[in-house]
Motif scaffolding. Sequence first.
Motif, PDB file in Angstrom:
ATOM      1  N   ILE A 188       0.837  -1.208   0.000  1.00 50.95           N
ATOM      2  CA  ILE A 188       0.000   0.000   0.000  1.00 50.95           C
ATOM      3  C   ILE A 188       0.868   1.253   0.000  1.00 50.95           C
ATOM      4  O   ILE A 188       0.620   2.204  -0.758  1.00 50.95           O
ATOM      5  N   ARG A 189       1.902   1.274   0.813  1.00 53.35           N
ATOM      6  CA  ARG A 189       2.775   2.460   0.866  1.00 53.35           C
ATOM      7  C   ARG A 189       3.495   2.674  -0.458  1.00 53.35           C
ATOM      8  O   ARG A 189       3.622   3.811  -0.926  1.00 53.35           O
ATOM      9  N   SER A 190       3.982   1.593  -1.066  1.00 54.06           N
ATOM     10  CA  SER A 190       4.699   1.735  -2.337  1.00 54.06           C
ATOM     11  C   SER A 190       3.784   2.230  -3.446  1.00 54.06           C
ATOM     12  O   SER A 190       4.252   2.828  -4.424  1.00 54.06           O
ATOM     13  N   ALA A 191       2.465   1.993  -3.320  1.00 56.44           N
ATOM     14  CA  ALA A 191       1.523   2.425  -4.348  1.00 56.44           C
ATOM     15  C   ALA A 191       1.031   3.853  -4.128  1.00 56.44           C
ATOM     16  O   ALA A 191       0.824   4.589  -5.096  1.00 56.44           O
ATOM     17  N   ILE A 192       0.856   4.279  -2.876  1.00 57.05           N
ATOM     18  CA  ILE A 192       0.223   5.568  -2.594  1.00 57.05           C
ATOM     19  C   ILE A 192       1.234   6.658  -2.252  1.00 57.05           C
ATOM     20  O   ILE A 192       1.099   7.805  -2.716  1.00 57.05           O
ATOM     21  N   CYS A 193       2.254   6.346  -1.464  1.00 56.51           N
ATOM     22  CA  CYS A 193       3.184   7.387  -1.000  1.00 56.51           C
ATOM     23  C   CYS A 193       3.866   8.151  -2.134  1.00 56.51           C
ATOM     24  O   CYS A 193       4.049   9.372  -2.016  1.00 56.51           O
ATOM     25  N   SER A 195      -6.675   7.603  -6.854  1.00 57.58           N
ATOM     26  CA  SER A 195      -7.348   6.316  -6.985  1.00 57.58           C
ATOM     27  C   SER A 195      -6.291   5.254  -7.259  1.00 57.58           C
ATOM     28  O   SER A 195      -5.523   5.365  -8.217  1.00 57.58           O
ATOM     29  N   THR A 196      -6.253   4.213  -6.422  1.00 56.28           N
ATOM     30  CA  THR A 196      -5.242   3.159  -6.539  1.00 56.28           C
ATOM     31  C   THR A 196      -5.921   1.804  -6.522  1.00 56.28           C
ATOM     32  O   THR A 196      -6.696   1.507  -5.611  1.00 56.28           O
ATOM     33  N   ARG A 197      -5.626   1.004  -7.530  1.00 60.94           N
ATOM     34  CA  ARG A 197      -6.176  -0.347  -7.611  1.00 60.94           C
ATOM     35  C   ARG A 197      -5.064  -1.345  -7.312  1.00 60.94           C
ATOM     36  O   ARG A 197      -4.031  -1.354  -7.978  1.00 60.94           O
ATOM     37  N   ILE A 198      -5.267  -2.187  -6.288  1.00 56.33           N
ATOM     38  CA  ILE A 198      -4.240  -3.124  -5.842  1.00 56.33           C
ATOM     39  C   ILE A 198      -4.809  -4.536  -5.846  1.00 56.33           C
ATOM     40  O   ILE A 198      -5.877  -4.788  -5.272  1.00 56.33           O
ATOM     41  N   ASP A 199      -4.087  -5.440  -6.481  1.00 59.02           N
ATOM     42  CA  ASP A 199      -4.427  -6.866  -6.461  1.00 59.02           C
ATOM     43  C   ASP A 199      -3.598  -7.504  -5.350  1.00 59.02           C
ATOM     44  O   ASP A 199      -2.431  -7.828  -5.537  1.00 59.02           O
ATOM     45  N   PHE A 200      -4.212  -7.660  -4.173  1.00 57.11           N
ATOM     46  CA  PHE A 200      -3.476  -8.180  -3.026  1.00 57.11           C
ATOM     47  C   PHE A 200      -3.158  -9.654  -3.187  1.00 57.11           C
ATOM     48  O   PHE A 200      -2.187 -10.132  -2.594  1.00 57.11           O
ATOM     49  N   THR A 201      -3.935 -10.375  -3.968  1.00 56.41           N
ATOM     50  CA  THR A 201      -3.667 -11.802  -4.153  1.00 56.41           C
ATOM     51  C   THR A 201      -2.362 -12.021  -4.899  1.00 56.41           C
ATOM     52  O   THR A 201      -1.522 -12.840  -4.511  1.00 56.41           O
ATOM     53  N   ASN A 202      -2.169 -11.262  -5.982  1.00 54.85           N
ATOM     54  CA  ASN A 202      -0.946 -11.388  -6.782  1.00 54.85           C
ATOM     55  C   ASN A 202       0.112 -10.350  -6.425  1.00 54.85           C
ATOM     56  O   ASN A 202       1.153 -10.285  -7.088  1.00 54.85           O
ATOM     57  N   TYR A 232      -1.318  20.037   6.264  1.00 51.24           N
ATOM     58  CA  TYR A 232      -1.626  19.143   5.150  1.00 51.24           C
ATOM     59  C   TYR A 232      -2.052  17.786   5.722  1.00 51.24           C
ATOM     60  O   TYR A 232      -1.706  17.432   6.860  1.00 51.24           O
ATOM     61  N   ALA A 233      -2.816  17.085   4.929  1.00 48.51           N
ATOM     62  CA  ALA A 233      -3.358  15.799   5.382  1.00 48.51           C
ATOM     63  C   ALA A 233      -3.586  14.905   4.178  1.00 48.51           C
ATOM     64  O   ALA A 233      -3.729  15.372   3.041  1.00 48.51           O
ATOM     65  N   ALA A 234      -3.614  13.597   4.421  1.00 48.98           N
ATOM     66  CA  ALA A 234      -3.926  12.603   3.398  1.00 48.98           C
ATOM     67  C   ALA A 234      -4.544  11.398   4.094  1.00 48.98           C
ATOM     68  O   ALA A 234      -3.895  10.753   4.921  1.00 48.98           O
ATOM     69  N   ASP A 235      -5.791  11.108   3.752  1.00 52.89           N
ATOM     70  CA  ASP A 235      -6.537  10.014   4.380  1.00 52.89           C
ATOM     71  C   ASP A 235      -7.091   9.085   3.306  1.00 52.89           C
ATOM     72  O   ASP A 235      -7.442   9.530   2.209  1.00 52.89           O
ATOM     73  N   ILE A 236      -7.198   7.799   3.642  1.00 51.39           N
ATOM     74  CA  ILE A 236      -7.951   6.863   2.814  1.00 51.39           C
ATOM     75  C   ILE A 236      -9.419   7.038   3.177  1.00 51.39           C
ATOM     76  O   ILE A 236      -9.830   6.749   4.303  1.00 51.39           O
TER      77      ILE A 236
END
Length: 254
Positions: free
Chosen positions: A58-63, A142-149, A204-208
Amino acid sequence: MAQLTSIITFTGRLGNIIAYNRGGKHCLRSRPETVRQTDGTRRAALRFGAASRKGALIRSAICPELDFPCDGRQVNQLTRTIITAGSNRHAGLTGFRFNAQTGTGSFFSQRPEYSKNGTLHIPAQRLLAPDHASHLEIKVISTRIDFTNRRVTGTDASVALIDLRQPFTGADLHVDAPGKGTLLITLQVSTYINGTLSQNRRRYAADIIAVAEGQPPAPIMIKARPTPKRLRQPRPRARNAATLPIGYAYIQRE
């Protein structure tokens, strides 16, 4: 716990000494000679390892999409959030803050709403901007992550700059990240003071703000072949058999 105050510092294991960084300070601790694990601690270690790997993804995709650096404290906070939410319950990530000191709710008197068509609607309102702020930058990721793969299948972002000297009449930001996997919507708010982006962590802020699970694959319907009907063959009658009235005995002739 001991603190390392020498000029040359290091992190990692050196013999039976482990060096690490905590809160900007270099610390040392000794490695235990033996580690005793029960069935419960083994299960806890497996859950922690799985949550750590998911948090790293998640961090590698959003940060990289955020406009401010992520501190080291969010690593443990995100792992704790994933463990608390439970396995494969990604909806529990809703509300996670990448900046623990400030949330996006500090800037809005009415919460923005995300719809399934990919639009973030910010209703007209009086924005709660800090003093001397000239603009607010709103960014939805917007981030789409396939946690299975364990891979990121899609990313999109939309930005709007709001002039605080004018009445805010609302805004709609659209994002689209098609693909397979779980959709994470992150809202970032940044403050500009005299045309300069503020680096104050309270500005500043960033929330899911939303999580949507991917559609499960449709089950494959397999038609079973009909079983052919087997015809019953009549049982052969015994030779030299005769039907006698009840009460008579049959005597076979030699």
